[in-house]
Design a protein around this motif. Structure first.
Motif, PDB file in Angstrom:
ATOM      1  N   ILE A 299      44.231  -1.152 -13.826  1.00 31.49           N
ATOM      2  CA  ILE A 299      43.898  -0.094 -14.786  1.00 31.49           C
ATOM      3  C   ILE A 299      43.482   1.177 -14.045  1.00 31.49           C
ATOM      4  N   THR A 300      42.465   1.064 -13.153  1.00 32.98           N
ATOM      5  CA  THR A 300      41.941   2.289 -12.536  1.00 32.98           C
ATOM      6  C   THR A 300      42.934   2.904 -11.558  1.00 32.98           C
ATOM      7  N   PHE A 301      43.597   2.065 -10.768  1.00 27.57           N
ATOM      8  CA  PHE A 301      44.561   2.593  -9.805  1.00 27.57           C
ATOM      9  C   PHE A 301      45.954   2.646 -10.426  1.00 27.57           C
ATOM     10  N   GLY A 302      46.357   1.540 -11.047  1.00 33.43           N
ATOM     11  CA  GLY A 302      47.707   1.447 -11.583  1.00 33.43           C
ATOM     12  C   GLY A 302      47.959   2.439 -12.698  1.00 33.43           C
ATOM     13  N   VAL A 303      47.066   2.461 -13.683  1.00 29.55           N
ATOM     14  CA  VAL A 303      47.309   3.298 -14.853  1.00 29.55           C
ATOM     15  C   VAL A 303      46.787   4.720 -14.633  1.00 29.55           C
ATOM     16  N   MET A 304      45.569   4.835 -14.071  1.00 28.58           N
ATOM     17  CA  MET A 304      45.001   6.179 -13.927  1.00 28.58           C
ATOM     18  C   MET A 304      45.378   6.856 -12.623  1.00 28.58           C
ATOM     19  N   GLY A 305      45.767   6.068 -11.616  1.00 32.25           N
ATOM     20  CA  GLY A 305      46.137   6.657 -10.344  1.00 32.25           C
ATOM     21  C   GLY A 305      44.957   7.002  -9.454  1.00 32.25           C
ATOM     22  N   VAL A 306      43.778   6.461  -9.768  1.00 28.91           N
ATOM     23  CA  VAL A 306      42.612   6.720  -8.932  1.00 28.91           C
ATOM     24  C   VAL A 306      42.556   5.658  -7.828  1.00 28.91           C
ATOM     25  N   ILE A 307      42.587   6.101  -6.574  1.00 30.24           N
ATOM     26  CA  ILE A 307      42.445   5.124  -5.485  1.00 30.24           C
ATOM     27  C   ILE A 307      40.976   4.738  -5.420  1.00 30.24           C
ATOM     28  N   ASN A 308      40.672   3.609  -6.053  1.00 25.10           N
ATOM     29  CA  ASN A 308      39.274   3.269  -6.284  1.00 25.10           C
ATOM     30  C   ASN A 308      38.777   2.251  -5.263  1.00 25.10           C
ATOM     31  N   MET A 309      38.184   2.735  -4.181  1.00 23.40           N
ATOM     32  CA  MET A 309      37.708   1.827  -3.142  1.00 23.40           C
ATOM     33  C   MET A 309      36.431   1.097  -3.572  1.00 23.40           C
ATOM     34  N   ALA A 310      35.798   1.568  -4.636  1.00 24.86           N
ATOM     35  CA  ALA A 310      34.567   0.917  -5.102  1.00 24.86           C
ATOM     36  C   ALA A 310      34.881  -0.223  -6.074  1.00 24.86           C
ATOM     37  N   HIS A 311      36.179  -0.544  -6.224  1.00 23.63           N
ATOM     38  CA  HIS A 311      36.558  -1.602  -7.163  1.00 23.63           C
ATOM     39  C   HIS A 311      35.900  -2.938  -6.798  1.00 23.63           C
ATOM     40  N   GLY A 312      35.920  -3.250  -5.509  1.00 24.85           N
ATOM     41  CA  GLY A 312      35.325  -4.517  -5.072  1.00 24.85           C
ATOM     42  C   GLY A 312      33.850  -4.600  -5.418  1.00 24.85           C
ATOM     43  N   GLU A 313      33.176  -3.468  -5.376  1.00 22.48           N
ATOM     44  CA  GLU A 313      31.729  -3.474  -5.655  1.00 22.48           C
ATOM     45  C   GLU A 313      31.478  -3.713  -7.142  1.00 22.48           C
ATOM     46  N   MET A 314      32.447  -3.341  -7.995  1.00 20.00           N
ATOM     47  CA  MET A 314      32.306  -3.669  -9.423  1.00 20.00           C
ATOM     48  C   MET A 314      32.362  -5.194  -9.584  1.00 20.00           C
ATOM     49  N   VAL A 315      33.269  -5.816  -8.839  1.00 18.94           N
ATOM     50  CA  VAL A 315      33.351  -7.278  -8.866  1.00 18.94           C
ATOM     51  C   VAL A 315      32.006  -7.860  -8.425  1.00 18.94           C
ATOM     52  N   MET A 316      31.456  -7.271  -7.347  1.00 16.06           N
ATOM     53  CA  MET A 316      30.181  -7.763  -6.826  1.00 16.06           C
ATOM     54  C   MET A 316      29.068  -7.616  -7.867  1.00 16.06           C
ATOM     55  N   LEU A 317      29.044  -6.456  -8.558  1.00 19.56           N
ATOM     56  CA  LEU A 317      28.005  -6.251  -9.574  1.00 19.56           C
ATOM     57  C   LEU A 317      28.122  -7.300 -10.677  1.00 19.56           C
ATOM     58  N   GLY A 318      29.361  -7.628 -11.041  1.00 19.90           N
ATOM     59  CA  GLY A 318      29.573  -8.669 -12.048  1.00 19.90           C
ATOM     60  C   GLY A 318      28.991  -9.998 -11.585  1.00 19.90           C
ATOM     61  N   ALA A 319      29.211 -10.320 -10.294  1.00 24.86           N
ATOM     62  CA  ALA A 319      28.681 -11.581  -9.759  1.00 24.86           C
ATOM     63  C   ALA A 319      27.150 -11.564  -9.772  1.00 24.86           C
ATOM     64  N   TYR A 320      26.562 -10.425  -9.429  1.00 24.86           N
ATOM     65  CA  TYR A 320      25.100 -10.344  -9.440  1.00 24.86           C
ATOM     66  C   TYR A 320      24.551 -10.423 -10.860  1.00 24.86           C
ATOM     67  N   THR A 321      25.323  -9.906 -11.839  1.00 24.56           N
ATOM     68  CA  THR A 321      24.898 -10.055 -13.227  1.00 24.56           C
ATOM     69  C   THR A 321      24.788 -11.535 -13.576  1.00 24.56           C
ATOM     70  N   THR A 322      25.786 -12.317 -13.117  1.00 20.00           N
ATOM     71  CA  THR A 322      25.738 -13.755 -13.363  1.00 20.00           C
ATOM     72  C   THR A 322      24.476 -14.357 -12.749  1.00 20.00           C
ATOM     73  N   PHE A 323      24.173 -13.922 -11.523  1.00 18.03           N
ATOM     74  CA  PHE A 323      22.972 -14.435 -10.861  1.00 18.03           C
ATOM     75  C   PHE A 323      21.727 -14.109 -11.678  1.00 18.03           C
ATOM     76  N   VAL A 324      21.642 -12.850 -12.156  1.00 21.70           N
ATOM     77  CA  VAL A 324      20.450 -12.442 -12.913  1.00 21.70           C
ATOM     78  C   VAL A 324      20.330 -13.276 -14.192  1.00 21.70           C
ATOM     79  N   VAL A 325      21.478 -13.490 -14.853  1.00 22.55           N
ATOM     80  CA  VAL A 325      21.457 -14.288 -16.085  1.00 22.55           C
ATOM     81  C   VAL A 325      20.973 -15.712 -15.783  1.00 22.55           C
ATOM     82  N   GLN A 326      21.538 -16.309 -14.718  1.00 25.77           N
ATOM     83  CA  GLN A 326      21.140 -17.683 -14.398  1.00 25.77           C
ATOM     84  C   GLN A 326      19.659 -17.755 -14.030  1.00 25.77           C
ATOM     85  N   GLU A 327      19.207 -16.729 -13.302  1.00 27.82           N
ATOM     86  CA  GLU A 327      17.807 -16.711 -12.891  1.00 27.82           C
ATOM     87  C   GLU A 327      16.910 -16.637 -14.130  1.00 27.82           C
TER      88      GLU A 327
END
Lengths: 590, 439
Positions: A299-327
């Protein structure tokens, strides 16, 4: 001593009745009676002994049970093993509770009081009498009986031997499998007796396999029985059977060895077919992970054309959200506080909310959190950089470093524990293919996300406006679409989906600040390979790369396999610069 | 730094003001300037070179904290040679060339007396030339592949003969393992360690077809194929074990896959050389029950020294759940040895301290006394622990007494004739056959 003699007396009566009710259990009792494993009683001899030594073995048995218990006091692995083996071979009615407690780490030694206790939910009970010990001894005086791997094997074997005749078929099945694994020759008679009485077909098959496993390695067994055992194992046909057939002890008769060799090669051939199926499944599973990681970027790169190097960090934030929920679920409360101050509040959570539900809570939450972060990034940085890909690349890379270090400072640099809900743990088998539940769920989940995203783009108003803005920004603005708002929402959507991916990836990977980095390259690879701007391309690209990788890995190794895939992609991009599914038409030229 | 900033700010302010204000301001600035060199003379600086950001921060941040605690503790005892110790913390950000730059900065600009730092072998290799050129001291606290002995480096972590070889011995004797999978991450430590182990296993009569060596990239997260392969390799009718030199980050997915595919420690045990309490803090350890690790220290070892250390550590970090691990103990021992050597030499002059260090002893946390040897490695006990349900280790085996660290492996053709002795021979790679120092 006083206690023990009383026990012996009380035990004598019980053992006698045992003996009468179930003569089949006697061979085991005799083996434990002190003659050792070398003397392997045949049922008939055992029956004779039953009558001649009617009182004798009972005393011996009671003594043996107590002798076995005292072995646990020594805090030596060798003694504990002797104790476990004696209990397993003994068949005393109380042995099961003791061995089970040992397996669960609930068996306590009280060296001062010369007795062994079972921790029954915090209540200490005497292992010999089953009576509650009062006053409860001080915790400092008690030592948990420790296990190592060799002992764990002995415990499993003993539990197997003790539960072969349990009323519950599931437990009998476990027992038969434990005996199959341990191939404990002293359990042969018990297995045969159980086999004769067994009615459940699954348990019966397992018992037959256990019997075969014992016979095939036993040098005393007649040749015909051993060849028959080879047949049983050949039918079983899995790796455990293969291990048995290819590892026969030296001195095995040539006929048995020959039959085993031909059976082993037949199993190997069959397993090879399964291996191909297994590689394909692993490929699909890896593909689904790639798809999850890449779909937000599509979506961000393919559709919008933004070379989004912070994409991986969004994945990481999602994982940390899971951690916070479990905690929060572990603490049974949501704690909100301002770091460094005493100001804070705590909201209790309903008790029914267990870790099994954590992912159901984490998915929408991760979507919202990372979506909002995405919108914030778009509004504050990226919108000023549209049309300047190099600056975007650098800016988003900077954002990725900031996010990483922020998480590192906030949560600490170490991995966070995110546990798998029970429905995502373990594996099941189809034929010889073991499918782990977490991988299966991730495949389903990634396909669901893909379908939902596709439907959203195709059928909703937001999707329509997104497509309009990316295809022709000027015209979209002319018909009254607020393009800036759509840009922000599209970026938020892409980031939100990356966050959902993070929830899934937290189940199979580390939850650490570096989580995103390992996925960013793969994600770009998938999107570029599949064709920029085409969701179907991302799907096909992800699964192609996954399957190709998994078929290469067994031959080339993980390192070379990865290099080979990269080289193949470079060559492919040389031939088809727009990827597998190139967008055609005027829009792409603009 | 802080004082100096204020100093210039004051001076600048003074330039703009006049009269009494000027006089007062200049007075303050002068007094500050006078205080500065006096204070600088009073401290002995200790450099801490551990990554606080980037991929290695996960392991190295803890070591920075433990060093700060040790320095604070030493200062509370009255410092060293009558001076206070001062920690200089830099962040090489998991970037190997930056390690060399930061090391140079510590030695030339901050004038530190010794540096405690590095984790990966590649970071150590990148700072080696700097320490040689500027003649300073590095304490390296992590278990490593050996095959090295430098005059300026003191190796307080385990050499292969203090970790890998005893672990393999244990599996051979206690678990009767006959078939081996050597599984590692693709970089220098696992490759060298596996080379040594392969030579060792072959010397013990293990057939080449019973050894399978495999490498995966850093951060490998899809272990399905490898675990299935390990299961297949383990089904040849001989007891099989995995010797894992998998690097930190890839371990969690590896163990999760083992658990999910049902590979239990009772069937195929995995013994790991890079998995400690810190790494397990991020894993659900129930499926890992009984898998092994070989270290020279475990948090669960019950000695008064260890208990006191853990209590202090938890209080210092204000985190009752904080775990301790093996490289931390290496820093504790190394720091104590450095303090003793400086006291013995009566100076922090690197040449004198380097000469004073061999022979220095310090109590380790597991009840023994470690000694710095002439080859700049130390004596250590070796423990084999099984993973418990709470993420701690249950020690199932330990060596009798302490094992001296060997810089050069006896089992590799290239190094079996080499020996290191910085006391008599003044050489890190003396060839006993040709009687020459490789230099």
């Amino acid at each position: 001593m006083h206690l023990i003699s009383f026990l012996a007396a009380s035990n004598r009566c019980r053992c006698k009745t045992d003996g009468r009710a179930a003569p089949g259990s006697l061979p085991r009792s005799r083996g434990r009676g002190g003659e050792g494993a070398a003397a392997r009683p045949i049922l008939a001899i055992a029956c004779l002994l039953l009558f001649s030594l009617l009182a004798g073995p009972s005393i011996a048995r009671a003594d043996a049970f107590d002798d076995a218990l005292t072995k646990f006091l020594a805090d030596s692995y060798a003694d504990t093993e002797a104790g476990v083996t004696a209990l397993g071979a003994g068949g005393d009615a109380r042995a099961f509770a003791v061995v089970k407690a040992l397996q669960d780490g609930r068996l306590l030694a009280d060296p001062a009081g010369r007795r062994v206790l079972i921790d029954d939910g915090g209540v200490p009970k005497d292992a010999a009498t089953g009576a509650v010990v009062s006053p409860a001894p001080a915790a400092a005086d008690l030592k948990r009986v420790r296990l190592n791997n060799r002992l764990r094997r002995a415990v499993e074997a003993a539990l197997g031997a003790l539960t072969l005749r349990a009323p519950d078929p599931a437990r009998r099945l476990d027992a038969a499998q434990a005996v199959f694994k341990s191939r404990d020759a002293s359990a042969l008679a018990a297995v045969e007796a159980a086999l004769a009485q067994e009615t459940d077909p699954a348990v019966k098959a397992a018992l037959a396999e256990a019997r075969a496993a014992i016979l095939i390695t036993s040098p005393d067994a007649p040749e015909a029985a051993r060849i028959e055992a080879v047949g049983t194992l050949r039918e079983r046909g899995d790796q455990a059977a293969l291990a048995l057939l290819s590892g026969l002890p030296a001195g095995t008769p040539a006929t048995v060895q020959g039959a085993a060799d031909s059976a082993a090669s037949a199993i190997r051939n069959r397993l090879q077919v399964w291996e191909a199926v297994q590689n394909a499944w692993y490929g699909v599973s890896l593909g689904s992970v790639l798809l999850l990681a890449a779909i937000g970027l599509a979506i961000t790169f393919g559709v919008m054309g933004v070379i989004n190097m912070a994409h991986g960090e969004m994945v990481m934030l999602g994982a940390y959200t899971t951690f916070v929920v479990q905690e929060a679920i572990r603490q049974k409360a949501i704690s909100l506080s301002i770091p460094g101050t005493e100001i804070g509040m705590s909201l209790p959570l309903p008790a029914a909310l267990t870790l099994d539900w954590s992912l159901a809570v984490a998915v929408p939450l991760a979507f919202v959190v990372t979506g909002l972060v995405g919108i914030l990034i778009e509004r504050s940085v990226i919108r000023f950089l549209y049309g300047r890909p190099l600056e975007t690349l650098l800016a988003t890379w900077g954002i990725s470093l900031i996010l990483q270090q922020a998480v590192r400072t906030g949560f600490g640099p170490t991995n966070k524990e995110v546990s798998n809900p029970s429905w995502m743990s373990g594996a099941f088998e189809i034929g010889q293919l073991a499918i782990t539940w977490n991988r299966l769920w991730i495949v389903c989940f990634s396909l669901t996300v893909f379908v939902l995203l596709l439907a959203m783009l195709r059928f909703t108003r937001l999707g329509l406006e997104m497509r309009a803005v990316t295809q022709n920004r000027g015209m979209a603005a002319c018909v009254g679409i607020r393009t800036a708002r759509i840009d922000a929402l599209t970026f938020g959507l892409g980031s939100g989906i990356a966050g959902i991916a993070g929830v899934a990836l937290s189940q199979i990977d580390n939850v650490s600040p570096n989580l995103g980095q390992s996925y960013i390259i793969d994600s770009f690879m998938v999107v570029v390979f599949g064709g920029v701007g085409n969701l179907w391309g991302t799907l096909v690209g992800a699964f192609t790369l996954g399957v190709a990788n998994k078929f290469l890995e067994p031959f080339a190794g993980a390192v070379l396999g990865k290099i080979a895939i990269l080289v193949l992609i470079i060559l492919f991009i040389q031939r088809r610069p727009r990827g597998l599914f190139a967008l055609k038409g005027r829009a792409i030229e603009a | 730094m802080h004082e100096a900033l204020r100093h210039t700010a004051l001076r600048r302010g003074a330039g703009r003001l006049a009269g009494r204000m000027l006089a007062a301001a200049v007075g303050t600035a002068l007094s500050l300037a006078a205080a500065l060199p006096a204070q600088a003379q009073e401290t002995i600086k200790v450099g801490i070179l551990h990554s606080l950001s980037g991929t290695m921060a996960i392991s190295e941040t803890t070591l920075k904290d433990v060093m700060l605690m040790l320095i604070e503790e030493q200062n509370a005892k009255g410092g060293l040679l009558g001076k206070k110790l001062e920690a200089v913390v830099v962040d090489p950000a998991s970037n190997w060339p930056l390690f060399a730059e930061k090391a140079r900065e510590l030695i030339t600009k901050d004038k530190v007396s010794a540096v405690f730092g590095c984790w990966t072998s590649v970071s150590r290799k990148s700072v080696l030339p700097v320490f040689k050129e500027l003649n300073s001291i590095l304490f390296y606290p992590v278990q490593y592949e050996g095959e090295e002995s430098e005059r300026n480096v003191f190796y307080t972590g385990a050499a292969p003969n203090q970790q890998a070889i005893p672990a393999v011995d244990y599996l051979m004797k206690e678990e009767k393992v006959q078939r081996w999978v050597l599984e590692g991450t693709d970089y220098v430590y696992p490759r060298t360690t596996n080379k040594i182990l392969e030579a060792y296993l072959k010397s013990k009569g293990v057939k080449p077809e019973d050894i399978s060596i495999n490498y995966t990239p850093f951060g490998h997260s899809d272990w399905q194929t490898r675990v299935a392969e390990i299961k297949r390799f383990g089904s040849a009718g001989k007891k099989t074990a995995v010797v894992s030199t998998i690097n930190g980050d890839a371990n969690v997915p590896f163990y999760k896959e083992l658990g999910n595919q049902g590979v239990k420690a009772t069937d195929i045990p995995v013994v790991a050389f890079s998995v400690g309490e810190e790494e397990l803090a991020g894993v659900d350890t129930k499926p890992l029950l009984g898998h092994l690790a070989a270290w020279n220290y475990f948090q669960s070892i019950d000695t008064p020294a260890n208990k006191a250390f853990i209590d202090k550590w938890k209080a210092f970090t204000k985190n009752p759940k904080r775990v301790s691990n093996d490289p931390m103990e290496a820093h504790v021992v190394g720091f104590a040895m450095w303090v003793k050597a400086v006291e013995k030499a009566g100076t922090t002059d690197p040449d004198k301290v380097i000469d004073a260090l061999p022979g220095t002893t310090a109590p380790n946390l597991t009840g023994g006394t470690s000694e710095m040897l002439a080859n700049h490695h130390i004596t250590k006990p070796v423990f084999i622990g099984e993973i418990k349900e709470d993420g701690q280790f249950d020690v199932v085996w330990k060596t009798e007494g302490l094992v001296p660290g060997e810089a050069w492996s006896k089992y590799l053709d290239g190094s079996k004739d080499l020996t290191a002795d910085w006391v008599k021979l003044k050489c890190g790679n003396y060839n006993t056959k040709t009687q020459k120092c490789g230099g």
